[in-house]
Write a protein that holds these residues in place. Sequence first.
Motif: not given
Length: 431
Positions: A355-357, A382-384, A398-400
């Motif tokens: 969901e976050g990505t 905040d999402v990160c 890694g995505a954040v």
Amino acid sequence: MTESKPSPLTPVLTKRWLSPNSWTLATYEQLEGYSALRKALKAHPDQLIELVKGAGLRGRGGAGFPAGVKWSFMPKEPVKPHYLVINADEGEPGTCKDIPLMMADPHSLIEGCVIASYAMRANNCMIYVRGEALHCIRRLSSAVREAYAAGYLGKNILGSGFDLDIVVHAGAGAYICGEETALLDSLEGKRGQPRLKPPFPAAAGLYACPTTVNNVETIASVPYIVNGGSDWFRLMGSEKSPGPKIYSVSGHVERPGQYEAPLGTTLRELLELAGGMKDGIPLKFWTPGGSSTPLFTAEHLDVPLDFEGAAEAGSMLGTTAVMVFNETVSVPWAVMKWTQFYEHESCGKCTPCREGTFWLAQVLERMVEGRGTPEDVDTLLDVCDNIFGRSFCALGDGAVSPITSGIKYFREEFLALCTKTEEPALAGAAR
């Protein structure tokens, strides 16, 4: 065996790459090929593990875990079959060192596989290659056939009584399969998704048997350690990160490519090797180890690119995928492109990453189109924060990384997208 200290630019891992037909067994044998294997088979397996420990070889796949320590986790008495699995699923954006190595010098990997398998009492080795790398798969498969025909693989290798079979397996193009347990599931014919740890692969890996997963460059380094010795290997690099390393330099440089240098080399030195910044346009930002490592800026030109140096400066060495960007590139645009990649490659197993990505990509796309709001930067952070440390594997972390580091160093660029007077940040899209 004692040798003089190598010049900082004396090639080790890449020394055969420019030789005629470097990928053939004939060329490899002419250039010391399989001499380390003959030496290793005369030693006790535990001696080889201690040799690699003494050399301080650390995993070249990104984590930097000591290879000899990892090998020592394997049980000494093979109650179950032991497996060596080579992670050649090179999918990190910007990373391009393992495929050239396997293309130019596949026998160095095969020789390293035999030595490592002997040390860990493994009679089966799997080389998991990214499925899109078709030419690499063909060349590696051909080299394996040559090694079988010459007696370097199969039964009773060189009369030692040691048996080893190598299987070259083509993946199906999933970035998540670069995570070692997802790779193991894929090898077993399942959907590639990370496993819960423990149990760790050394206890229950491939087919629930003791397994060691190593990167291509890590294992290809082993024959040089056997021939040169641990003291020789430590002459290169730094105290805690010894040895040579292949740096993949791409982006806005005059001569992109693979540059072998001792661990601890700086970007300033790599840029000199690569001919400097393309067209003389100044450096703006760069990645030390691919898109999953926090960004660096021009202020970090002299950071030693080894495992400790990169970490102390606030990033990670990763796979030494050095992507260089000049001042023409929009940071939010670059971060958006990477985030779209992670959104696409998330396996969907855990909610924070799945969901976050998705939401990170949505917000960044809106901002880059010029429709951002002042609250978007805080929303991104905040999402990160809800992804980092909470996802099932390291893909979420890694995505954040590019987002949090991008905002840290270039917050004003993100905020500028929240005003209607700014042009959409699409300048980098044409590059």
